[in-house]
Design a protein around this motif. Structure first.
Motif, PDB file in Angstrom:
ATOM      1  N   LEU A   1      -3.653  21.829  -5.974  1.00 42.42           N
ATOM      2  CA  LEU A   1      -4.285  21.200  -7.136  1.00 42.42           C
ATOM      3  C   LEU A   1      -5.745  20.904  -6.840  1.00 42.42           C
ATOM      4  O   LEU A   1      -6.097  20.574  -5.709  1.00 42.42           O
TER       5      LEU A   1
ATOM      6  N   ILE B   1      -1.533  15.197  -3.683  1.00 43.58           N
ATOM      7  CA  ILE B   1      -2.896  15.377  -3.184  1.00 43.58           C
ATOM      8  C   ILE B   1      -3.587  16.465  -4.002  1.00 43.58           C
ATOM      9  O   ILE B   1      -3.014  17.532  -4.229  1.00 43.58           O
ATOM     10  N   ALA B   2      -4.800  16.173  -4.450  1.00 45.41           N
ATOM     11  CA  ALA B   2      -5.613  17.188  -5.141  1.00 45.41           C
ATOM     12  C   ALA B   2      -6.911  17.349  -4.373  1.00 45.41           C
ATOM     13  O   ALA B   2      -7.399  16.398  -3.762  1.00 45.41           O
ATOM     14  N   TYR B   3      -7.448  18.553  -4.402  1.00 48.04           N
ATOM     15  CA  TYR B   3      -8.666  18.826  -3.649  1.00 48.04           C
ATOM     16  C   TYR B   3      -9.874  18.802  -4.569  1.00 48.04           C
ATOM     17  O   TYR B   3      -9.900  19.502  -5.576  1.00 48.04           O
ATOM     18  N   ALA B   4     -10.841  17.955  -4.204  1.00 46.32           N
ATOM     19  CA  ALA B   4     -12.035  17.857  -5.042  1.00 46.32           C
ATOM     20  C   ALA B   4     -13.213  18.537  -4.358  1.00 46.32           C
ATOM     21  O   ALA B   4     -14.275  18.651  -4.929  1.00 46.32           O
ATOM     22  N   HIS B   5     -13.020  18.941  -3.122  1.00 50.54           N
ATOM     23  CA  HIS B   5     -14.136  19.592  -2.436  1.00 50.54           C
ATOM     24  C   HIS B   5     -13.865  21.069  -2.228  1.00 50.54           C
ATOM     25  O   HIS B   5     -12.905  21.620  -2.758  1.00 50.54           O
ATOM     26  N   CYS B   6     -14.711  21.675  -1.419  1.00 50.20           N
ATOM     27  CA  CYS B   6     -14.693  23.138  -1.353  1.00 50.20           C
ATOM     28  C   CYS B   6     -13.476  23.661  -0.606  1.00 50.20           C
ATOM     29  O   CYS B   6     -12.540  22.938  -0.319  1.00 50.20           O
ATOM     30  N   ASP B   7     -13.539  24.941  -0.288  1.00 49.32           N
ATOM     31  CA  ASP B   7     -12.434  25.703   0.259  1.00 49.32           C
ATOM     32  C   ASP B   7     -11.769  25.104   1.487  1.00 49.32           C
ATOM     33  O   ASP B   7     -12.238  25.313   2.595  1.00 49.32           O
ATOM     34  N   LEU B   8     -10.679  24.420   1.359  1.00 47.40           N
ATOM     35  CA  LEU B   8      -9.896  23.942   2.494  1.00 47.40           C
ATOM     36  C   LEU B   8     -10.743  23.861   3.755  1.00 47.40           C
ATOM     37  O   LEU B   8     -10.473  24.555   4.727  1.00 47.40           O
TER      38      LEU B   8
ATOM     39  N   THR C   1     -16.538  24.842  -4.369  1.00 49.18           N
ATOM     40  CA  THR C   1     -15.821  26.062  -4.719  1.00 49.18           C
ATOM     41  C   THR C   1     -15.171  25.771  -6.061  1.00 49.18           C
ATOM     42  O   THR C   1     -14.345  24.877  -6.167  1.00 49.18           O
TER      43      THR C   1
ATOM     44  N   LYS D   1     -26.705  22.340   5.544  1.00 49.07           N
ATOM     45  CA  LYS D   1     -26.824  21.636   4.272  1.00 49.07           C
ATOM     46  C   LYS D   1     -28.303  21.530   3.878  1.00 49.07           C
ATOM     47  O   LYS D   1     -29.179  21.715   4.720  1.00 49.07           O
ATOM     48  N   PRO D   2     -28.569  21.192   2.597  1.00 49.59           N
ATOM     49  CA  PRO D   2     -29.970  21.084   2.172  1.00 49.59           C
ATOM     50  C   PRO D   2     -30.818  20.191   3.090  1.00 49.59           C
ATOM     51  O   PRO D   2     -31.976  20.509   3.366  1.00 49.59           O
TER      52      PRO D   2
ATOM     53  N   THR E   1       0.822  -1.214   0.000  1.00 54.28           N
ATOM     54  CA  THR E   1       0.000   0.000   0.000  1.00 54.28           C
ATOM     55  C   THR E   1       0.857   1.265   0.000  1.00 54.28           C
ATOM     56  O   THR E   1       0.474   2.278  -0.547  1.00 54.28           O
TER      57      THR E   1
ATOM     58  N   LEU F   1       1.660   1.916  -3.517  1.00 59.86           N
ATOM     59  CA  LEU F   1       0.511   2.339  -4.331  1.00 59.86           C
ATOM     60  C   LEU F   1      -0.026   3.702  -3.930  1.00 59.86           C
ATOM     61  O   LEU F   1      -0.726   4.355  -4.683  1.00 59.86           O
ATOM     62  N   LYS F   2       0.317   4.106  -2.723  1.00 60.61           N
ATOM     63  CA  LYS F   2      -0.247   5.344  -2.181  1.00 60.61           C
ATOM     64  C   LYS F   2       0.117   6.537  -3.064  1.00 60.61           C
ATOM     65  O   LYS F   2       1.272   6.691  -3.450  1.00 60.61           O
ATOM     66  N   PRO F   3      -0.865   7.382  -3.390  1.00 61.04           N
ATOM     67  CA  PRO F   3      -0.573   8.526  -4.250  1.00 61.04           C
ATOM     68  C   PRO F   3       0.443   9.466  -3.609  1.00 61.04           C
ATOM     69  O   PRO F   3       0.495   9.595  -2.393  1.00 61.04           O
TER      70      PRO F   3
ATOM     71  N   LEU G   1      -9.453  18.934  -8.380  1.00 61.50           N
ATOM     72  CA  LEU G   1     -10.106  18.025  -9.329  1.00 61.50           C
ATOM     73  C   LEU G   1     -11.532  18.519  -9.508  1.00 61.50           C
ATOM     74  O   LEU G   1     -12.300  18.555  -8.540  1.00 61.50           O
TER      75      LEU G   1
END
Lengths: 145, 91
Positions: B37, A12-19, B61, A79-80, A4, A7-9, B39
């Motif tokens: 970065l 890191i990329a952020y796919a969600h909102c502001d930190l 965002t 949230k909604p 593992t 294989l571990k990246p 996505l």
């Protein structure tokens, strides 16, 4: 070395909102609103013009901060699904943000008290919506005692 | 970017030899923070820039906040999730 680890990246990329730190608590807005309340009290008790001018400047700053914290709760925490369950939250946040503007421009302690009550109502919904456990870190038992 | 991507997903990103296409999830440099970065999904490509949007508009965002992103800042396309295994597959 484990497979593992290989294989571990590495990136890191952020796919969600502001930190997002995920910490939300109406107490933050309340402390600023309490500041406004106390400042108005001190303003009224003072006869020092310079002090009074400073009090106004600081109160306006604090009212703006309270508004900011309410906005963050409203736009980031609730949230909604919360709105569906507690539909009153939309109006509570909207009115409280407007009340911050009132407190900013007023020296009426009643307006500051109204803001505190409004923030407390938001806090009730935040508590019912599981805010304390979902967003805050538990304090050490010794620190709570 | 949920449900397409979740926190902690391990993803393979392939370099892009062509401009990104609408609907693809791309890896791009955050225009606001050097070295960060993101996505996001491509919503529009035009004139050397693209509009990136998250899949959850009420929480994301994206280009609505940080504006259009230069194609030169788009580094690659997310093609495959390899962990968690149960959710492994093409993106």
């Amino acid at each position: 070395m484990f497979l593992t680890d290989l294989l571990k990246p590495k990136t890191i990329a952020y796919a969600h909102c502001d930190l997002p730190c995920g910490v939300y608590d109406p107490e933050q807005a309340r402390i600023e609103a309490e500041s406004c309340y106390k400042i108005i009290e001190k303003y009224n008790a003072s006869s020092d013009d310079q002090f009074k001018t400073r009090a106004i400047v600081i109160k306006e700053e604090r009212a703006e901060l309270a508004k900011h914290h309410i906005d963050v709760l409203w736009s980031d925490y609730f949230k909604p699904e919360h709105v569906q369950k507690y539909p009153e939250i939309t109006e509570l946040c909207w009115k409280a943000a407007k009340q911050c503007s009132k407190v900013k421009g007023s020296l009426d302690i009643g307006e500051a008290k109204t803001l505190l009550d409004m923030i407390d109502k938001i806090a009730d919904v935040w508590t019912k919506a599981g805010g304390p456990t979902a967003t805050r870190m538990p304090k050490a038992a010794a620190a709570r005692a | 970017m949920e449900p397409a991507l979740c926190d902690g997903d391990w993803v393979i990103v392939a370099p892009l030899a062509r401009p990104p296409r609408v609907g693809e999830i791309v890896l791009a440099r955050d225009p606001r923070v050097p070295g960060r970065l993101v996505l996001k999904r491509v919503a529009r490509v035009k004139g050397g820039v693209c509009t990136l949007l998250g899949d959850r508009p009420e929480e994301s965002t994206d280009s609505r906040t940080f504006g259009p992103v230069a194609l030169s800042a788009v580094l690659g396309r997310a093609v495959f999730r390899y962990a968690p295994l149960l959710r492994a597959g093409l993106l």
